[in-house]
Design a protein around this motif. Structure first.
Motif, mmCIF file in Angstrom:
data_model
loop_
_atom_site.group_PDB
_atom_site.id
_atom_site.type_symbol
_atom_site.label_atom_id
_atom_site.label_comp_id
_atom_site.label_asym_id
_atom_site.label_seq_id
_atom_site.Cartn_x
_atom_site.Cartn_y
_atom_site.Cartn_z
ATOM 1 N N GLY A 4 35.188 -3.032 -15.296
ATOM 2 C CA GLY A 4 35.039 -4.425 -15.697
ATOM 3 C C GLY A 4 36.130 -4.793 -16.680
ATOM 4 O O GLY A 4 37.176 -4.135 -16.767
ATOM 5 N N ARG A 5 35.889 -5.857 -17.477
ATOM 6 C CA ARG A 5 36.920 -6.339 -18.395
ATOM 7 C C ARG A 5 37.377 -5.249 -19.357
ATOM 8 O O ARG A 5 38.574 -5.004 -19.518
ATOM 9 C CB ARG A 5 36.386 -7.539 -19.186
ATOM 10 C CG ARG A 5 37.410 -8.137 -20.131
ATOM 11 C CD ARG A 5 36.842 -9.227 -21.011
ATOM 12 N NE ARG A 5 35.886 -8.723 -21.980
ATOM 13 C CZ ARG A 5 35.500 -9.388 -23.062
ATOM 14 N NH1 ARG A 5 35.979 -10.590 -23.281
ATOM 15 N NH2 ARG A 5 34.626 -8.872 -23.902
ATOM 16 N N SER A 6 36.418 -4.578 -20.010
ATOM 17 C CA SER A 6 36.795 -3.591 -21.023
ATOM 18 C C SER A 6 37.429 -2.357 -20.392
ATOM 19 O O SER A 6 38.369 -1.779 -20.944
ATOM 20 C CB SER A 6 35.577 -3.188 -21.861
ATOM 21 O OG SER A 6 34.618 -2.504 -21.084
ATOM 22 N N GLY A 7 36.930 -1.944 -19.219
ATOM 23 C CA GLY A 7 37.467 -0.765 -18.566
ATOM 24 C C GLY A 7 38.903 -0.958 -18.109
ATOM 25 O O GLY A 7 39.754 -0.078 -18.310
ATOM 26 N N ARG A 8 39.193 -2.101 -17.501
ATOM 27 C CA ARG A 8 40.563 -2.370 -17.054
ATOM 28 C C ARG A 8 41.521 -2.467 -18.237
ATOM 29 O O ARG A 8 42.643 -1.969 -18.192
ATOM 30 C CB ARG A 8 40.612 -3.653 -16.221
ATOM 31 C CG ARG A 8 39.861 -3.556 -14.895
ATOM 32 C CD ARG A 8 40.237 -4.703 -13.972
ATOM 33 N NE ARG A 8 40.018 -6.004 -14.588
ATOM 34 C CZ ARG A 8 38.879 -6.678 -14.549
ATOM 35 N NH1 ARG A 8 37.823 -6.151 -13.927
ATOM 36 N NH2 ARG A 8 38.770 -7.870 -15.114
ATOM 37 N N ALA A 9 41.064 -3.130 -19.316
ATOM 38 C CA ALA A 9 41.912 -3.248 -20.499
ATOM 39 C C ALA A 9 42.176 -1.880 -21.110
ATOM 40 O O ALA A 9 43.297 -1.594 -21.557
ATOM 41 C CB ALA A 9 41.258 -4.175 -21.526
ATOM 42 N N ALA A 10 41.147 -1.027 -21.154
ATOM 43 C CA ALA A 10 41.328 0.324 -21.704
ATOM 44 C C ALA A 10 42.339 1.103 -20.872
ATOM 45 O O ALA A 10 43.199 1.812 -21.417
ATOM 46 C CB ALA A 10 39.993 1.057 -21.750
ATOM 47 N N SER A 63 31.438 0.610 -7.919
ATOM 48 C CA SER A 63 31.639 -0.493 -6.980
ATOM 49 C C SER A 63 32.988 -0.383 -6.286
ATOM 50 O O SER A 63 34.023 -0.170 -6.931
ATOM 51 C CB SER A 63 31.555 -1.834 -7.723
ATOM 52 O OG SER A 63 32.132 -2.878 -6.983
ATOM 53 N N ALA A 64 32.974 -0.554 -4.977
ATOM 54 C CA ALA A 64 34.228 -0.540 -4.220
ATOM 55 C C ALA A 64 35.133 -1.688 -4.629
ATOM 56 O O ALA A 64 36.363 -1.563 -4.620
ATOM 57 C CB ALA A 64 33.934 -0.606 -2.716
ATOM 58 N N THR A 65 34.526 -2.811 -5.011
ATOM 59 C CA THR A 65 35.321 -3.970 -5.440
ATOM 60 C C THR A 65 36.136 -3.634 -6.676
ATOM 61 O O THR A 65 37.329 -3.946 -6.767
ATOM 62 C CB THR A 65 34.396 -5.167 -5.730
ATOM 63 O OG1 THR A 65 33.644 -5.484 -4.554
ATOM 64 C CG2 THR A 65 35.200 -6.384 -6.165
ATOM 65 N N GLY A 66 35.496 -2.969 -7.644
ATOM 66 C CA GLY A 66 36.198 -2.564 -8.852
ATOM 67 C C GLY A 66 37.301 -1.569 -8.566
ATOM 68 O O GLY A 66 38.401 -1.642 -9.140
ATOM 69 N N ARG A 67 37.025 -0.634 -7.670
ATOM 70 C CA ARG A 67 38.039 0.366 -7.330
ATOM 71 C C ARG A 67 39.233 -0.278 -6.634
ATOM 72 O O ARG A 67 40.394 0.058 -6.929
ATOM 73 C CB ARG A 67 37.426 1.448 -6.435
ATOM 74 C CG ARG A 67 36.308 2.225 -7.102
ATOM 75 C CD ARG A 67 35.986 3.497 -6.339
ATOM 76 N NE ARG A 67 35.484 3.268 -4.997
ATOM 77 C CZ ARG A 67 34.208 3.149 -4.675
ATOM 78 N NH1 ARG A 67 33.274 3.212 -5.625
ATOM 79 N NH2 ARG A 67 33.834 2.975 -3.420
ATOM 80 N N ASP A 68 38.970 -1.203 -5.730
ATOM 81 C CA ASP A 68 40.062 -1.867 -5.009
ATOM 82 C C ASP A 68 40.958 -2.659 -5.966
ATOM 83 O O ASP A 68 42.192 -2.638 -5.848
ATOM 84 C CB ASP A 68 39.497 -2.803 -3.939
ATOM 85 C CG ASP A 68 38.838 -2.045 -2.788
ATOM 86 O OD1 ASP A 68 39.067 -0.821 -2.675
ATOM 87 O OD2 ASP A 68 38.077 -2.678 -2.031
ATOM 88 N N ALA A 69 40.331 -3.349 -6.927
ATOM 89 C CA ALA A 69 41.115 -4.145 -7.873
ATOM 90 C C ALA A 69 41.988 -3.241 -8.746
ATOM 91 O O ALA A 69 43.150 -3.558 -9.023
ATOM 92 C CB ALA A 69 40.176 -4.985 -8.745
#
Length: 468
Positions: free
Chosen positions: A18-24, A41-47
């Motif tokens: 999510g927001r914090s994970g991607r920023a980290a 989530s596959a959506t998170g992995r794809d992004a």
């Protein structure tokens, strides 16, 4: 962005994108680490893969062989009601588990601080209710007084998306129990405890675990100064633990239920007036009653905490008072959205628990109350004494009938949908009344989050008023 320090040349896993994970993950990469990332989530992995990050299935055996640490997002349970399997596997492998808050405190200070005339400082705000308003109010006061400031955490930016600090800057962080519970580094200059009421009990294994998560900011953070709301036993306990004696002004006690006039440093509000006392005498006073962005005693509590922080940072009472008057308020938190024919419309969708809703109900004299949603543990009985100002309740949510049955002694109508509740409330409201959304429940039975619920309320009010 603040590059992460301490992991140069090392592989660091990131769980939750999510927001914090991607920023980290970005901050780790900018700091010279090699992030490997995973999301259920596959959506998170794809992004993440589209952003150039290496995916690694952290659920697989041997996934942690070369990993120096794992950074997990705050929404992922690490202990109660059960550890996430990836976190349990990290424990088994002896890999340290941290979150983005820990990374921030580990990485915020830089060698450039030595060249500043005034070292940057961090203010961290936690508690059950009022965290967002208190944090935003501190940030607003600083900005109005010409002090550079950034706002992050649960509000504003993610902590790793902050810009590197400039001379004299103050970073204001809103921190939830999910964030303080796990962070391996917690070193604010000033820490704020607003209040405590039951919330997130399943995540913390009960009220003791919930309070313990908040307490870590003070017990392990060792702030130079602590601002503690003392209207609950937990706040009194915390203030007592931190102070070396009654004259220790490293602890500033705040209250909206009692006059605090001992030998220490106190800020309290009674009957709409904020007072600051030091060494047994009053040194400042502010009339809060006509400040539109801070209605009700719960917002006066927020004002006391923000005032105390600003004073601890060296700002004068008159400058703080002027800034309070220009505070616009936050969306979904006692947000005045309209007034027509003598009826005021207030959006407090953030009142997701009984205590927050009770405080909202206490802020207005005659209320058409829109409430309901996904009920939290403990029922509604504790809310009823605060509902004496309610003319009628309009109950929304999938379980609206069960919710309405608990509103003993209150005229209530089951509406189910927001549109129906708003339409009826407007039809029946009289001049001098307030149509208030204060759900006393989570939003997830009908909405993705409390913001969507509040936005729906605003849209329904605007549509209904336009049609009249």
């Amino acid at each position: 962005m603040i590059p992460v320090r301490g992991y140069e040349g090392k592989t660091v896993a990131v769980l939750g994108l999510g927001r914090s994970g991607r920023a980290a993950a970005r901050a780790l990469r900018d700091g010279g680490a090699t992030p490997v990332v995973w999301d259920d989530s596959a959506t998170g992995r794809d992004a993440a893969e589209a952003d150039g990050f290496e995916l690694r299935d952290l659920t697989k055996a041997q996934a942690f062989q070369d990993v120096a640490a794992i950074i997990t997002s705050p929404g992922i349970p690490h202990l109660y009601p059960a550890p996430h399997p990836v976190i349990a596997a990290a424990w088994e492998a002896g890999v340290p588990v941290d979150n983005d808050i820990g990374l921030f405190f580990q990485s915020f200070a830089s060698e450039g601080f030595e060249d500043f005339d005034t070292a940057p400082r961090v203010v961290a705000v936690t508690g059950s209710n009022g965290k967002s308003t208190t944090s935003a109010l501190i940030h607003h006061i600083l900005a109005e007084c010409g002090r550079p400031s950034q706002l992050a955490g649960n509000i504003g930016l993610g902590v790793m998306d902050l810009e590197p600090a400039v001379d004299g800057e103050v970073v204001v962080l809103e921190l939830s129990s999910y964030q303080t519970d796990l962070a391996r580094s917690l070193t604010p200059d000033i820490a704020v405890f607003t209040n405590l009421s039951p919330d997130h009990l399943d995540r913390h294994g009960g009220p003791g675990g919930y309070f313990a998560a908040k307490r870590r900011l003070f017990a392990e953070g060792g702030p130079d100064r602590a601002i503690i709301g003392v209207d609950e036993p937990e706040g009194l306990y915390l203030a007592n633990q931190l102070a070396q004696g009654p004259t220790d002004d490293r602890v500033i006690a705040t209250s909206v239920t009692q006059k605090l006039t001992g030998p220490g440093w106190h800020v309290f509000a009674r009957k709409g007036f904020l007072a600051e006392w030091r060494k047994g005498r009053q040194v400042a006073s502010i009339d809060l009653r006509d400040i539109p962005g801070l209605p009700g005693s719960h917002n006066h509590q927020n004002a006391c905490a923000a005032f105390a922080v600003a004073r601890a940072l060296g700002l004068g009472p008159k400058a703080i008072e002027a800034a309070l008057h220009s505070y616009p308020g936050l969306p979904h938190r006692s947000q005045r959205i309209a007034e027509k024919d003598g009826v005021v419309f207030v959006n407090d969708s953030k009142a997701t628990n009984v205590d927050a809703a009770a405080k909202a109900l206490s802020a207005f004299p005659k209320i058409r109350w829109i409430c309901g949603g996904l009920e939290k543990e403990g029922g509604l009985e504790a809310l009823l004494p605060a509902a004496r100002s309610v003319t009628k309740a309009y109950v929304i949510g999938r379980e609206a009938e069960a919710f309405a049955r608990q509103l003993t002694g209150i005229a209530a109508e089951v509406c189910t949908t927001m549109e129906r509740a708003v339409t009826l409330a407007i039809e029946e409201a009289e001049p001098g009344e307030t149509v208030l959304l204060a759900p006393a429940a989570a939003s997830f039975d009908q909405y993705d989050n409390f913001e969507r619920r509040g936005d729906d309320f605003v849209a329904c009010v605007e549509a209904a008023l336009a049609a009249r």
